[in-house]
Scaffold this motif. Sequence first.
Motif, PDB file in Angstrom:
ATOM      1  N   LEU A  35      39.590  29.716  55.241  1.00 60.56           N
ATOM      2  CA  LEU A  35      39.330  30.028  53.340  1.00 60.56           C
ATOM      3  C   LEU A  35      40.335  29.590  52.202  1.00 60.56           C
ATOM      4  N   ARG A  36      41.018  29.349  52.832  1.00 61.21           N
ATOM      5  CA  ARG A  36      42.691  28.961  52.161  1.00 61.21           C
ATOM      6  C   ARG A  36      43.735  28.683  53.784  1.00 61.21           C
ATOM      7  N   HIS A  37      44.882  27.985  52.783  1.00 56.95           N
ATOM      8  CA  HIS A  37      45.789  27.712  54.048  1.00 56.95           C
ATOM      9  C   HIS A  37      46.127  29.149  54.701  1.00 56.95           C
ATOM     10  N   GLY A  38      46.124  29.521  56.164  1.00 53.49           N
ATOM     11  CA  GLY A  38      46.302  30.528  56.714  1.00 53.49           C
ATOM     12  C   GLY A  38      45.582  31.673  56.457  1.00 53.49           C
ATOM     13  N   VAL A  39      44.541  31.377  55.894  1.00 55.64           N
ATOM     14  CA  VAL A  39      43.530  32.961  55.991  1.00 55.64           C
ATOM     15  C   VAL A  39      42.370  32.474  56.574  1.00 55.64           C
ATOM     16  N   TYR A  40      41.231  33.480  57.357  1.00 55.62           N
ATOM     17  CA  TYR A  40      40.178  33.153  57.558  1.00 55.62           C
ATOM     18  C   TYR A  40      39.506  33.767  57.764  1.00 55.62           C
ATOM     19  N   ALA A  41      37.733  34.022  57.836  1.00 56.31           N
ATOM     20  CA  ALA A  41      37.116  34.879  58.032  1.00 56.31           C
ATOM     21  C   ALA A  41      35.961  34.373  59.014  1.00 56.31           C
ATOM     22  N   ARG A  42      35.201  35.470  59.920  1.00 56.57           N
ATOM     23  CA  ARG A  42      34.952  34.955  60.933  1.00 56.57           C
ATOM     24  C   ARG A  42      33.070  34.204  59.812  1.00 56.57           C
ATOM     25  N   ALA A  43      32.816  33.195  60.720  1.00 55.25           N
ATOM     26  CA  ALA A  43      31.706  32.062  60.097  1.00 55.25           C
ATOM     27  C   ALA A  43      30.912  32.581  60.523  1.00 55.25           C
ATOM     28  N   ASP A  44      29.777  33.246  61.931  1.00 58.05           N
ATOM     29  CA  ASP A  44      29.173  34.237  61.175  1.00 58.05           C
ATOM     30  C   ASP A  44      28.489  35.236  59.829  1.00 58.05           C
ATOM     31  N   ALA A  45      29.788  35.714  59.580  1.00 57.54           N
ATOM     32  CA  ALA A  45      30.013  36.366  58.544  1.00 57.54           C
ATOM     33  C   ALA A  45      30.014  35.650  57.219  1.00 57.54           C
ATOM     34  N   HIS A  55      32.906  34.224  46.716  1.00 53.70           N
ATOM     35  CA  HIS A  55      33.121  34.224  46.117  1.00 53.70           C
ATOM     36  C   HIS A  55      34.579  35.146  45.575  1.00 53.70           C
ATOM     37  N   LEU A  56      33.426  36.188  46.383  1.00 54.63           N
ATOM     38  CA  LEU A  56      34.840  37.293  46.011  1.00 54.63           C
ATOM     39  C   LEU A  56      35.552  37.658  47.561  1.00 54.63           C
ATOM     40  N   VAL A  57      35.147  36.812  48.104  1.00 53.43           N
ATOM     41  CA  VAL A  57      35.642  37.035  49.483  1.00 53.43           C
ATOM     42  C   VAL A  57      37.623  36.059  49.437  1.00 53.43           C
ATOM     43  N   GLN A  58      37.262  34.568  48.263  1.00 52.43           N
ATOM     44  CA  GLN A  58      37.835  33.402  48.453  1.00 52.43           C
ATOM     45  C   GLN A  58      38.614  34.244  47.343  1.00 52.43           C
ATOM     46  N   MET A  59      38.445  35.342  46.658  1.00 50.32           N
ATOM     47  CA  MET A  59      39.255  36.010  45.543  1.00 50.32           C
ATOM     48  C   MET A  59      40.351  37.027  46.717  1.00 50.32           C
ATOM     49  N   ARG A  60      39.762  38.199  47.688  1.00 53.81           N
ATOM     50  CA  ARG A  60      40.987  38.552  48.568  1.00 53.81           C
ATOM     51  C   ARG A  60      41.727  37.769  49.501  1.00 53.81           C
ATOM     52  N   GLY A 108      43.026  25.660  45.176  1.00 49.06           N
ATOM     53  CA  GLY A 108      41.970  26.948  44.749  1.00 49.06           C
ATOM     54  C   GLY A 108      42.459  28.086  43.766  1.00 49.06           C
ATOM     55  N   LEU A 109      43.474  27.981  43.447  1.00 45.09           N
ATOM     56  CA  LEU A 109      44.056  29.217  42.389  1.00 45.09           C
ATOM     57  C   LEU A 109      44.768  28.703  41.315  1.00 45.09           C
ATOM     58  N   THR A 110      43.309  29.106  39.348  1.00 48.70           N
ATOM     59  CA  THR A 110      44.445  28.684  38.857  1.00 48.70           C
ATOM     60  C   THR A 110      44.917  30.346  38.226  1.00 48.70           C
ATOM     61  N   PHE A 111      46.114  30.083  37.468  1.00 54.62           N
ATOM     62  CA  PHE A 111      46.877  31.318  36.522  1.00 54.62           C
ATOM     63  C   PHE A 111      46.505  30.665  34.765  1.00 54.62           C
ATOM     64  N   HIS A 112      46.029  31.174  34.360  1.00 60.81           N
ATOM     65  CA  HIS A 112      45.272  30.676  32.573  1.00 60.81           C
ATOM     66  C   HIS A 112      46.331  32.165  31.670  1.00 60.81           C
ATOM     67  N   THR A 113      46.984  31.277  31.167  1.00 61.92           N
ATOM     68  CA  THR A 113      47.308  32.046  29.891  1.00 61.92           C
ATOM     69  C   THR A 113      46.594  33.093  28.907  1.00 61.92           C
ATOM     70  N   GLY A 114      47.232  33.763  28.366  1.00 65.19           N
ATOM     71  CA  GLY A 114      46.044  34.791  27.280  1.00 65.19           C
ATOM     72  C   GLY A 114      46.907  36.705  27.260  1.00 65.19           C
ATOM     73  N   TRP A 115      46.100  36.595  26.822  1.00 58.08           N
ATOM     74  CA  TRP A 115      45.840  38.145  26.239  1.00 58.08           C
ATOM     75  C   TRP A 115      45.235  39.183  26.645  1.00 58.08           C
ATOM     76  N   PRO A 116      44.074  39.222  27.619  1.00 55.83           N
ATOM     77  CA  PRO A 116      43.139  39.394  29.001  1.00 55.83           C
ATOM     78  C   PRO A 116      42.793  40.832  28.309  1.00 55.83           C
ATOM     79  N   ARG A 117      41.608  41.024  27.999  1.00 54.95           N
ATOM     80  CA  ARG A 117      40.845  42.535  27.736  1.00 54.95           C
ATOM     81  C   ARG A 117      40.643  43.372  28.853  1.00 54.95           C
ATOM     82  N   GLN A 118      41.258  44.208  29.298  1.00 53.19           N
ATOM     83  CA  GLN A 118      40.458  44.761  31.206  1.00 53.19           C
ATOM     84  C   GLN A 118      38.950  45.409  30.900  1.00 53.19           C
ATOM     85  N   SER A 119      39.005  45.516  31.911  1.00 50.67           N
ATOM     86  CA  SER A 119      38.057  46.778  32.103  1.00 50.67           C
ATOM     87  C   SER A 119      37.727  47.786  31.960  1.00 50.67           C
ATOM     88  N   GLY A 120      39.288  48.184  32.901  1.00 48.80           N
ATOM     89  CA  GLY A 120      39.623  50.104  33.430  1.00 48.80           C
ATOM     90  C   GLY A 120      39.734  49.994  34.694  1.00 48.80           C
TER      91      GLY A 120
END
Length: 305
Positions: A35-45, A55-60, A108-120
């Motif tokens: 998934l990224r350096h040092g991070v893996y998942a099962r290929a069948d899953a 994308h959600l797994v990449q976030m994790r 594989g990761l971007t940090f953006h500037t800003g003051w975001p509205r959060q969902s809670g």
Amino acid sequence: MHPANAVEIFRTDPVDRAAARDLQRRARTGELVRLRHGVYARADAWAALDGASRHLVQMRAATPLLRPGSVWALDSAAAVLGVPRLGAWPDRVHAVVPGLEHDLQRVGLTFHTGWPRQSGRRFHGVPFTDLAQTVVDLARRSSFSEAVIVLDHAVRRGIDFEELAALAAAGGPWGQARAAQALECCDSRHESVGESFFAARAAELRCPEMEPQHEFRSAEGIVDRVDFWLPREGIVIEFDGRQKYEDPAMLGGRTGAGAVWAEKLREDRIRARPEVNGFVRVHWGHLVAPEMLRAHLRGSGVPCC
């Protein structure tokens, strides 16, 4: 449990080098995917997931790298919120860090500037932007069609146009014009991604004004609702997706053949009305090829550029 949360993630441990080498060996044999350096998942899953779930797994996988105060945003917030998209989901994940001086890129990761509205709410312990903020941020960075699709998704879920317009204006000039143009095309009556996509294409081709979800009512009380109605030209336009004839939720207990027959009878009723001069069906292949769509519409009597 969402499929993306059921996928087990394996991380190398810098202290346990033997375990790290074992994960690398399993990745070389195809048992694991990296998934990224040092991070893996099962290929069948991994193979069983759709693009948004991947994308959600990449976030994790990237969560331990997030800076304090990070908020999932853009495509990453969209994946959590179920916002549709036209293209493939990216491997890169996105987070906003309040107070950051400038955007920062990592693999594989971007940090953006800003003051975001959060969902809670949070995804694996990390907050994410709310729906209105997410779709406006995407609209400012997307193609016109993609912008209409994500903004339509928000208005179908009850977000006010005024709120979206205010967020677009508050974000500065970059991308504001794109978001404002897309908002002019948005309509909560666009009931699907395909209808939103067609509305965007129709605007780009400068088609005449059309009314979404127009209803024709017969003397017997039968109501036939069409996707788009061009009142001046007397032309009906229907977005014809395959799921109408294949999706059990849309079939309502009918067979595919039964759905086709019911659709034929419906079209016959509509064509027989005195105010209807034409009936045009548009499918996904037309939408991804604007020149084909232009020729199809003009050949069917729909004025466009």
